[in-house]
Design a protein around this motif. Structure first.
Motif, PDB file in Angstrom:
ATOM      1  N   LEU A 169       1.930 -28.997 -15.124  1.00 14.70           N
ATOM      2  CA  LEU A 169       2.957 -28.496 -14.227  1.00 14.70           C
ATOM      3  C   LEU A 169       4.139 -28.027 -15.047  1.00 14.70           C
ATOM      4  O   LEU A 169       4.549 -28.702 -15.994  1.00 14.70           O
ATOM      5  CB  LEU A 169       3.433 -29.601 -13.280  1.00 14.70           C
ATOM      6  CG  LEU A 169       2.378 -30.252 -12.399  1.00 14.70           C
ATOM      7  CD1 LEU A 169       2.968 -31.462 -11.699  1.00 14.70           C
ATOM      8  CD2 LEU A 169       1.878 -29.263 -11.388  1.00 14.70           C
ATOM      9  N   LEU A 173      -1.239 -37.985  -7.846  1.00  7.20           N
ATOM     10  CA  LEU A 173      -2.510 -37.453  -8.351  1.00  7.20           C
ATOM     11  C   LEU A 173      -3.630 -38.456  -8.076  1.00  7.20           C
ATOM     12  O   LEU A 173      -3.503 -39.642  -8.395  1.00  7.20           O
ATOM     13  CB  LEU A 173      -2.405 -37.206  -9.853  1.00  7.20           C
ATOM     14  CG  LEU A 173      -1.338 -36.187 -10.244  1.00  7.20           C
ATOM     15  CD1 LEU A 173      -0.544 -36.680 -11.411  1.00  7.20           C
ATOM     16  CD2 LEU A 173      -1.976 -34.874 -10.553  1.00  7.20           C
ATOM     17  N   MET A 197       5.300 -24.751 -10.303  1.00  4.89           N
ATOM     18  CA  MET A 197       4.003 -25.239 -10.729  1.00  4.89           C
ATOM     19  C   MET A 197       3.149 -24.103 -11.247  1.00  4.89           C
ATOM     20  O   MET A 197       3.157 -23.020 -10.675  1.00  4.89           O
ATOM     21  CB  MET A 197       3.279 -25.921  -9.578  1.00  4.89           C
ATOM     22  CG  MET A 197       3.885 -27.241  -9.198  1.00  4.89           C
ATOM     23  SD  MET A 197       2.903 -28.076  -7.973  1.00  4.89           S
ATOM     24  CE  MET A 197       3.613 -27.411  -6.500  1.00  4.89           C
ATOM     25  N   MET A 226      -3.857 -33.217  -6.126  1.00  5.53           N
ATOM     26  CA  MET A 226      -2.510 -33.771  -6.129  1.00  5.53           C
ATOM     27  C   MET A 226      -1.721 -33.326  -4.911  1.00  5.53           C
ATOM     28  O   MET A 226      -2.058 -32.334  -4.267  1.00  5.53           O
ATOM     29  CB  MET A 226      -1.773 -33.375  -7.393  1.00  5.53           C
ATOM     30  CG  MET A 226      -1.376 -31.924  -7.477  1.00  5.53           C
ATOM     31  SD  MET A 226      -0.290 -31.637  -8.868  1.00  5.53           S
ATOM     32  CE  MET A 226       0.989 -30.738  -8.048  1.00  5.53           C
ATOM     33  N   ASP A 227      -0.684 -34.078  -4.627  1.00 11.16           N
ATOM     34  CA  ASP A 227       0.332 -33.715  -3.647  1.00 11.16           C
ATOM     35  C   ASP A 227       1.657 -33.706  -4.397  1.00 11.16           C
ATOM     36  O   ASP A 227       1.861 -34.508  -5.312  1.00 11.16           O
ATOM     37  CB  ASP A 227       0.427 -34.742  -2.513  1.00 11.16           C
ATOM     38  CG  ASP A 227      -0.785 -34.732  -1.598  1.00 11.16           C
ATOM     39  OD1 ASP A 227      -1.458 -33.688  -1.536  1.00 11.16           O
ATOM     40  OD2 ASP A 227      -1.044 -35.757  -0.960  1.00 11.16           O
ATOM     41  N   ALA A 228       2.567 -32.827  -4.015  1.00 14.42           N
ATOM     42  CA  ALA A 228       3.905 -32.796  -4.604  1.00 14.42           C
ATOM     43  C   ALA A 228       4.899 -32.565  -3.472  1.00 14.42           C
ATOM     44  O   ALA A 228       4.691 -31.705  -2.623  1.00 14.42           O
ATOM     45  CB  ALA A 228       4.014 -31.688  -5.649  1.00 14.42           C
ATOM     46  N   THR A 232       1.364 -41.985  -9.395  1.00 14.45           N
ATOM     47  CA  THR A 232       2.554 -41.440  -8.750  1.00 14.45           C
ATOM     48  C   THR A 232       3.651 -41.253  -9.791  1.00 14.45           C
ATOM     49  O   THR A 232       4.060 -42.206 -10.442  1.00 14.45           O
ATOM     50  CB  THR A 232       3.050 -42.374  -7.621  1.00 14.45           C
ATOM     51  OG1 THR A 232       1.988 -42.573  -6.697  1.00 14.45           O
ATOM     52  CG2 THR A 232       4.237 -41.762  -6.899  1.00 14.45           C
ATOM     53  N   ILE A 258       5.104 -36.645  -7.378  1.00 14.63           N
ATOM     54  CA  ILE A 258       3.792 -36.042  -7.593  1.00 14.63           C
ATOM     55  C   ILE A 258       2.773 -37.163  -7.517  1.00 14.63           C
ATOM     56  O   ILE A 258       2.890 -38.152  -8.248  1.00 14.63           O
ATOM     57  CB  ILE A 258       3.715 -35.344  -8.960  1.00 14.63           C
ATOM     58  CG1 ILE A 258       4.769 -34.246  -9.055  1.00 14.63           C
ATOM     59  CG2 ILE A 258       2.314 -34.787  -9.206  1.00 14.63           C
ATOM     60  CD1 ILE A 258       4.930 -33.678 -10.435  1.00 14.63           C
ATOM     61  N   TYR A 291      11.637 -35.582  -7.030  1.00 12.85           N
ATOM     62  CA  TYR A 291      10.336 -35.012  -6.684  1.00 12.85           C
ATOM     63  C   TYR A 291       9.284 -36.062  -6.959  1.00 12.85           C
ATOM     64  O   TYR A 291       9.383 -36.828  -7.927  1.00 12.85           O
ATOM     65  CB  TYR A 291      10.040 -33.752  -7.501  1.00 12.85           C
ATOM     66  CG  TYR A 291      10.644 -32.525  -6.895  1.00 12.85           C
ATOM     67  CD1 TYR A 291       9.979 -31.828  -5.892  1.00 12.85           C
ATOM     68  CD2 TYR A 291      11.882 -32.071  -7.296  1.00 12.85           C
ATOM     69  CE1 TYR A 291      10.551 -30.705  -5.311  1.00 12.85           C
ATOM     70  CE2 TYR A 291      12.458 -30.954  -6.720  1.00 12.85           C
ATOM     71  CZ  TYR A 291      11.784 -30.280  -5.737  1.00 12.85           C
ATOM     72  OH  TYR A 291      12.343 -29.170  -5.160  1.00 12.85           O
ATOM     73  N   ARG A 299      -4.133 -31.897 -15.458  1.00 13.72           N
ATOM     74  CA  ARG A 299      -3.251 -31.088 -14.621  1.00 13.72           C
ATOM     75  C   ARG A 299      -1.984 -30.804 -15.404  1.00 13.72           C
ATOM     76  O   ARG A 299      -1.439 -31.699 -16.048  1.00 13.72           O
ATOM     77  CB  ARG A 299      -2.909 -31.861 -13.344  1.00 13.72           C
ATOM     78  CG  ARG A 299      -2.322 -31.041 -12.224  1.00 13.72           C
ATOM     79  CD  ARG A 299      -3.417 -30.165 -11.624  1.00 13.72           C
ATOM     80  NE  ARG A 299      -2.891 -29.275 -10.623  1.00 13.72           N
ATOM     81  CZ  ARG A 299      -3.272 -29.283  -9.359  1.00 13.72           C
ATOM     82  NH1 ARG A 299      -4.170 -30.131  -8.922  1.00 13.72           N
ATOM     83  NH2 ARG A 299      -2.754 -28.428  -8.524  1.00 13.72           N
TER      84      ARG A 299
END
Length: 144
Positions: free
Chosen positions: A96, A46, A3, A33-35, A117, A44, A42, A94
Motif C-alpha cells: 500500500l 488483512l 492504495m 483486506m478491508d481499509a 489489523t 487496515i 486508518y 500486499r
C-alpha cells in the motif's frame, strides 16, 4: 489514504483458484483486506487465517507499507494420509502506498483470529487547526 491497485489481481486470484498454484516469494498471492477510517486513524484489516504470527513480516519504507506472510503446511506424522487439501499454502503479499498525511512512525499491528489489523494514525500536521487572526494592537505589542 492512497492504495496501489493492480487491475489483474482478481484475474490472478481466479487463475490460482482454478489451477491450484499457490504464491511464491517471487510471485506472491494476494491477501484480502478491508481499509477504513476510524476517528483519527486508518485501519487496515488483512485476512491471514492459518498463518503463524512469526510468519508475518510488516515493513514500511518511506510511504510504502508492505505486508508479507507465508502459510506453511501443517507438520503431519508419518502415518497420516492427506485426503483433501483445499486451503491455499504459500506466500501472500500486499503493498500500500500511504498518504503523506499518515504517521508511519506510529503504526501498530495486532493479530487475532487470523486477522492482521494495522492502525495508522493521521499525522498531527495533517489535522485541521484554527489560525488566530492578528490585528493592529498585536503588532504594536510585539514592537512592530
Amino acid at each position: 489514504m492512497l492504495m496501489r491497485t493492480d487491475p489483474f489481481r482478481e484475474l490472478d486470484r481466479l487463475a490460482q483458484q482454478l489451477t491450484g498454484v499457490t504464491g511464491t516469494w517471487s510471485k506472491p498471492s494476494a491477501m484480502p483486506m478491508d481499509a477504513y477510517r476510524e476517528g483519527e486513524q486508518y485501519v487496515i484489516a488483512l485476512d491471514l487465517p492459518g498463518v503463524a504470527k512469526d510468519a508475518i513480516d510488516i515493513d514500511v519504507e518511506r510511504n510504502m507499507l508492505t505486508v508479507k506472510a507465508e502459510r506453511r503446511p501443517v507438520a503431519k506424522a508419518d502415518d497420516v494420509q492427506l485426503e483433501l487439501s483445499e486451503r491455499p499454502l504459500g506466500v501472500f503479499s500486499r503493498q500500500l502506498v500511504l498518504a503523506d498525511t499518515l504517521d508511519t512512525e506510529r503504526i501498530t499491528a495486532d493479530y487475532e483470529a487470523g486477522v492482521l489489523t494495522l492502525r495508522i494514525p493521521i499525522a498531527e500536521r495533517a489535522k485541521p487547526r484554527k489560525i488566530a487572526i492578528g490585528g493592529e494592537s498585536d503588532r504594536k505589542q510585539l514592537g512592530g
